[in-house]
Scaffold this active site. Structure first.
Site, PDB file in Angstrom:
ATOM      1  CB  SER A   1      -0.886  -0.008   1.254  1.00  0.00           C
ATOM      2  OG  SER A   1      -1.287   1.294   1.607  1.00  0.00           O
TER       3      SER A   1
ATOM      4  N   GLY B   1      -6.427   5.880   6.465  1.00  0.00           N
ATOM      5  CA  GLY B   1      -5.748   6.670   5.449  1.00  0.00           C
ATOM      6  C   GLY B   1      -4.606   7.492   5.998  1.00  0.00           C
TER       7      GLY B   1
ATOM      8  CG  ASP C   1      -6.191  11.079   3.489  1.00  0.00           C
ATOM      9  OD1 ASP C   1      -6.309  10.051   4.187  1.00  0.00           O
ATOM     10  OD2 ASP C   1      -6.972  11.349   2.562  1.00  0.00           O
TER      11      ASP C   1
END
Length: 197
Positions: free
Chosen positions: A13, A184, A186
């Site tokens: 990932s 995530g 982010d």
């Protein structure tokens, strides 16, 4: 340290790579322990019906640009691996083997494998290339290759992956601060705020 961040991740990932470049400093600054939880993202996708954004062309194009933006913001090197998607079963078992047998060298293995995939663009589906990366990082590649076949290693990866799904994980990276989940790379600002709280 009473505060912890559990980091569920998969080497394949790119967002896990980016999160990994930021979390150690974030946790250090917050006085929190960073707990690495290697999981198998393919199995998580299978269990949850999720899929990589790269499987949707428009989303995949956007994701590439967005990842580049974050790498620039973080000031870290990143090159999307030309051999993506990567079957990470062997690689994640390697990490678990190091975690179980040489925990003091886990960070060395993590850095070497993440760098090979997301900076150097190595084809980590090639066992010879994987061995080369491990040897360059000071590991006994043959010993590690033998350890990935151990039932304890296989069982540990499977158990962590199943635990992740039970706790609501559907992708990588996913962080937990207490019972709160953040998906995530982010969302690290929210991880930071949760640690302050």
């Amino acid at each position: 340290m009473s505060k912890t961040v559990e980091f569920f991740f998969d080497l394949g990932s790119p967002a896990s790579y980016l999160a990994h470049t930021q979390l150690p400093d974030l946790c250090r600054d917050a006085g929190a322990e960073l707990v690495y939880r290697p999981m198998l993202l393919g199995a998580v996708f299978q269990a949850t019906g999720n899929a990589s954004p790269a499987m949707i062309p428009a989303k995949g194009r956007y994701m590439l640009r967005d990842l580049a933006r974050f790498a620039e913001r973080y000031g870290v090197p990143m090159r999307f691996n030309p051999h993506f998607p990567i079957n990470t079963l062997t690689l994640m078992r390697l990490l678990v083997a190091v975690q179980l047998h040489q925990p003091e060298r886990f960070d060395d293995a993590l850095q070497a494998l993440f760098r090979a995939i997301w900076v150097d663009g190595v084809n980590m589906g090639d066992p010879a290339k994987v061995a080369g990366v491990l040897v360059a990082a000071g590991f006994d590649a043959a010993a590690l290759q033998a350890q990935i076949a151990e039932p304890a290693v296989k069982d540990a990866l499977k158990a962590t992956t199943e635990e992740a799904v039970k706790r609501g994980v559907f992708g990588a990276p996913t962080c937990f601060v207490g019972g709160e989940m953040f998906f995530g790379q982010d969302r690290l600002d929210f991880v930071r705020e949760a640690l302050r709280g």
